[in-house]
Design an enzyme around this catalytic site. Structure first.
Site, short mmCIF file in Angstrom:
data_model
loop_
_atom_site.label_atom_id
_atom_site.label_comp_id
_atom_site.label_asym_id
_atom_site.label_seq_id
_atom_site.Cartn_x
_atom_site.Cartn_y
_atom_site.Cartn_z
N ASP A 91 -1.38 6.25 -20.64
CA ASP A 91 -1.97 5.31 -19.68
C ASP A 91 -1.63 3.87 -20.07
O ASP A 91 -1.94 3.43 -21.17
CB ASP A 91 -3.48 5.49 -19.64
CG ASP A 91 -4.11 4.90 -18.39
OD1 ASP A 91 -3.76 3.76 -18.03
OD2 ASP A 91 -4.94 5.58 -17.77
N SER A 135 -5.10 3.16 -12.28
CA SER A 135 -4.92 4.52 -12.80
C SER A 135 -5.42 5.60 -11.86
O SER A 135 -5.10 6.78 -12.06
CB SER A 135 -5.63 4.66 -14.15
OG SER A 135 -5.04 3.82 -15.11
N HIS A 198 -12.92 10.05 -16.13
CA HIS A 198 -12.20 8.80 -15.91
C HIS A 198 -11.06 9.02 -14.90
O HIS A 198 -10.75 10.16 -14.54
CB HIS A 198 -11.66 8.25 -17.23
CG HIS A 198 -11.48 6.77 -17.25
ND1 HIS A 198 -10.28 6.17 -17.56
CD2 HIS A 198 -12.35 5.76 -16.99
CE1 HIS A 198 -10.42 4.86 -17.51
NE2 HIS A 198 -11.66 4.57 -17.16
N GLU A 355 -3.68 13.21 -21.76
CA GLU A 355 -3.61 11.75 -21.59
C GLU A 355 -3.97 11.00 -22.87
O GLU A 355 -4.99 11.26 -23.50
CB GLU A 355 -4.58 11.30 -20.50
CG GLU A 355 -4.52 9.78 -20.27
CD GLU A 355 -5.72 9.22 -19.54
OE1 GLU A 355 -5.58 8.12 -18.97
OE2 GLU A 355 -6.80 9.86 -19.54
N ASP A 360 -4.02 1.95 -22.63
CA ASP A 360 -4.39 1.07 -21.52
C ASP A 360 -5.55 0.16 -21.89
O ASP A 360 -5.54 -1.04 -21.61
CB ASP A 360 -4.76 1.94 -20.32
CG ASP A 360 -5.26 1.15 -19.13
OD1 ASP A 360 -4.44 0.44 -18.51
OD2 ASP A 360 -6.45 1.23 -18.81
N HIS A 402 1.36 3.19 -15.13
CA HIS A 402 1.67 1.80 -14.81
C HIS A 402 1.93 1.07 -16.11
O HIS A 402 1.72 1.61 -17.20
CB HIS A 402 0.51 1.13 -14.06
CG HIS A 402 -0.79 1.27 -14.79
ND1 HIS A 402 -1.09 0.56 -15.94
CD2 HIS A 402 -1.87 2.06 -14.58
CE1 HIS A 402 -2.27 0.90 -16.39
NE2 HIS A 402 -2.78 1.82 -15.59
N HIS A 479 -2.85 -4.91 -14.96
CA HIS A 479 -1.67 -4.06 -15.03
C HIS A 479 -0.43 -4.85 -14.62
O HIS A 479 -0.54 -5.94 -14.05
CB HIS A 479 -1.81 -2.85 -14.10
CG HIS A 479 -2.95 -1.96 -14.47
ND1 HIS A 479 -3.49 -1.03 -13.61
CD2 HIS A 479 -3.67 -1.85 -15.61
CE1 HIS A 479 -4.47 -0.38 -14.21
NE2 HIS A 479 -4.61 -0.86 -15.42
#
Length: 531
Positions: A91, A135, A198, A355, A360, A402, A479
């Site tokens: 992420d 996300s 999440h 993940e 992130d 991203h 992002h």
């Protein structure tokens, strides 16, 4: 007559001005080139360091190029049917993060484990309503094969964020490759270092108009007390897809418990969804610590839920510094997840979503050390998964949802510490080659009252939670919108080359395994080959 000479003087003046301008432009070109390629001084370092013997010779680089060609020549596409699919999602792991992580791990020429994979591509991450996505909508793209709106999960773009009515209309729902796999008789599961409710993991099983609707109390604020909509925790336990998942590991216990009845609970409906999960079947198992996970006989549970924290799991650097830590690492969860999937009695294979979610979060806080360390942990988990499985029947796809506004710049010397400072040739102060275009750390690096930069050596303490400079003050770093890398190994991995829309990823995985719509394509091609 006066007019004539006045005209002549004017003409001569123009010629002189043009000549001076030409000379100035020429000098300016030289000055601009010097400005673009200055000689910076690195703080606390001396000679440039060559990382590998022979880098200063022609032969080293020529041989390296030839070896790469030989490697490419011997590569043959694997067209086996993929029995298993493991999708790794870093992420926020943009390309710049990979560059910095190589130096953080060892050196510039280092490869992360998945950079050794034979096939790579780039995916375009924009969503239907925004250039730079989040996300949630990206999870809908890379898991469900459809692009939606910012902040929504598992629904098409006819559902706007926080649209309670549209969310409830099933014709707007889209389903993930986890469901496609289960419909084909495979097992499916998810692993994350974030809450299991999440945005990214929720893309595996959920349909929602807002990624933040993780508990019932979250929805009440927007849709009223009698909204009748299932929150993400409820969908994981009782939803059509969530209730069929064999494996769920991560954090987020608070979203499953009522706040009046349980400490740290966030629900308001009086329910304990974890207890409801356990009551569904005697084969449903719960573990809450690394010790419980390590000691579990994986042949006994029919379904396994691992909830290791009330919220997100700790950053790896914080966990290893805490002698009381009871949480597993991403690598440890990956190992147990694959072992558990390999124990499944159906033996039809599996789909597993894994993940590394805190890359992130480190970036959002402009804490580059944490983000790069989480990337290292993520790379180790991928390496373990590839070692535990066979390239003959298991497709592994590694990508990101991203990027971030994270930047690596400043002409650092080879072999230098990626966190080392340079000296500005304008104000004479040190600066960090690692920085962000925006974020909360702006005020730590710019003294507004004095209208000048703060010496970063006074801010950076060589600690895990160091914050790195941000150019624009924002409450949270944002992002980035550039393409992200896709790395593939195993059956039909060669499909993942090129530049493509992010929503193409699950379709390629499905084709490799002949599941979902990929089954139809496989059937058509089989008929064509037979004819």
């Amino acid at each position: 007559m006066h007019r004539f000479w006045a005209q002549q003087v004017f003409i001569v003046g123009i010629l002189i001005f043009s000549l001076e301008s030409s000379l100035c432009d020429s000098q300016q070109d030289v000055d601009e080139d010097r400005l673009m390629h200055p000689k910076f001084i690195e703080v606390g370092t001396s000679e440039r360091i060559l990382q590998r013997a022979g880098e200063d010779t022609n032969e080293f680089w020529l041989n390296q190029g030839k070896e790469f060609i030989r490697q490419q020549q011997t590569r043959k596409p694997n067209t086996n049917k993929a029995k298993n699919i493991i999708m790794f999602l870093g992420d926020g792991m943009g390309l710049t993060t990979l560059v910095a992580a190589r130096s953080y791990i060892e050196a510039e020429h280092t490869k992360l484990s998945f950079e050794e994979f034979p096939y790579t591509g780039l995916s375009k991450t924009y969503c239907v309503d925004k250039i730079v996505p989040d996300s949630a909508t990206t999870a809908t793209a890379y898991l469900c094969g459809v692009k939606g709106n910012y902040g929504t999960i598992g629904v098409n773009a006819q559902v706007l964020r926080d649209d309670c009515q549209a969310m409830n209309q099933t014709e707007h729902h889209v389903f993930s490759i986890a469901k496609w796999a289960m419909d084909a008789g495979k097992s499916a599961g998810l692993v994350t270092t974030t809450r299991v409710t999440h945005a990214s993991p929720a893309g595996v099983y959920a349909h929602t108009a807002d990624r933040h609707w993780e508990a019932d109390s979250d929805i009440e604020e927007y849709c009223g007390k009698d909204h009748g909509l299932p929150d993400l925790a409820h969908q994981l336990v009782h939803g059509g897809v969530g209730s069929q998942l064999k494996l769920m590991m991560g954090g987020g216990k608070s979203n499953f418990l009522d706040g009046k009845l349980y400490e740290n609970g966030l629900r308001s409906d009086g329910r304990n969804l974890i207890e409801e999960y356990l009551q569904k079947s005697p084969g449903n198992t719960l573990v809450e610590t690394l010790e419980e996970l390590e000691n579990l006989d994986l042949s006994k549970p029919q379904r396994l839920m691992g909830i290791f924290h009330d919220d997100h799991l700790d950053y790896h650097l914080d966990a290893v510094a805490n002698p009381l830590n009871t949480q597993p690492t991403l690598e440890q969860m990956t190992k147990k997840a694959i072992e558990f999937m390999q124990q499944q009695r159906e033996d039809n294979g599996y789909f597993l979503f894994i993940e590394g979610g805190k890359i992130d979060m480190g970036h959002h806080a402009t804490k580059a050390r944490l983000a790069l360390d989480e990337t290292k942990e993520f790379s180790q988990a991928v390496a373990l998964a590839r070692a535990m499985t066979s390239e003959e029947d298991t497709l592994i796809v590694v990508t990101s949802d991203h990027s971030h506004t994270f930047s690596v710049a400043g002409y650092q010397d080879r072999g230098s510490d990626i966190f080392s400072l340079r000296t500005s040739d304008i104000d004479g102060l040190p600066y960090s080659p690692l920085s962000y275009a925006n974020g909360v750390s702006y005020s730590k690096y710019f003294d507004v009252a004095k209208s000048k930069r703060v010496d970063p050596s006074l801010v950076l303490r060589n600690e895990a939670h160091d914050v790195f400079p941000a150019t624009v003050p924002l409450a949270d770093e944002t992002h980035g919108g550039e393409d992200v890398g896709v790395f593939a190994s195993g059956p039909w991995a060669h499909l993942f080359t090129g530049v493509y829309e992010q929503n193409a990823i699950p379709h390629m995985m499905a084709y490799a395994a002949c599941i979902g719509d990929g089954l139809k394509v496989c059937d058509i091609l089989s008929e064509h080959e037979s004819a």
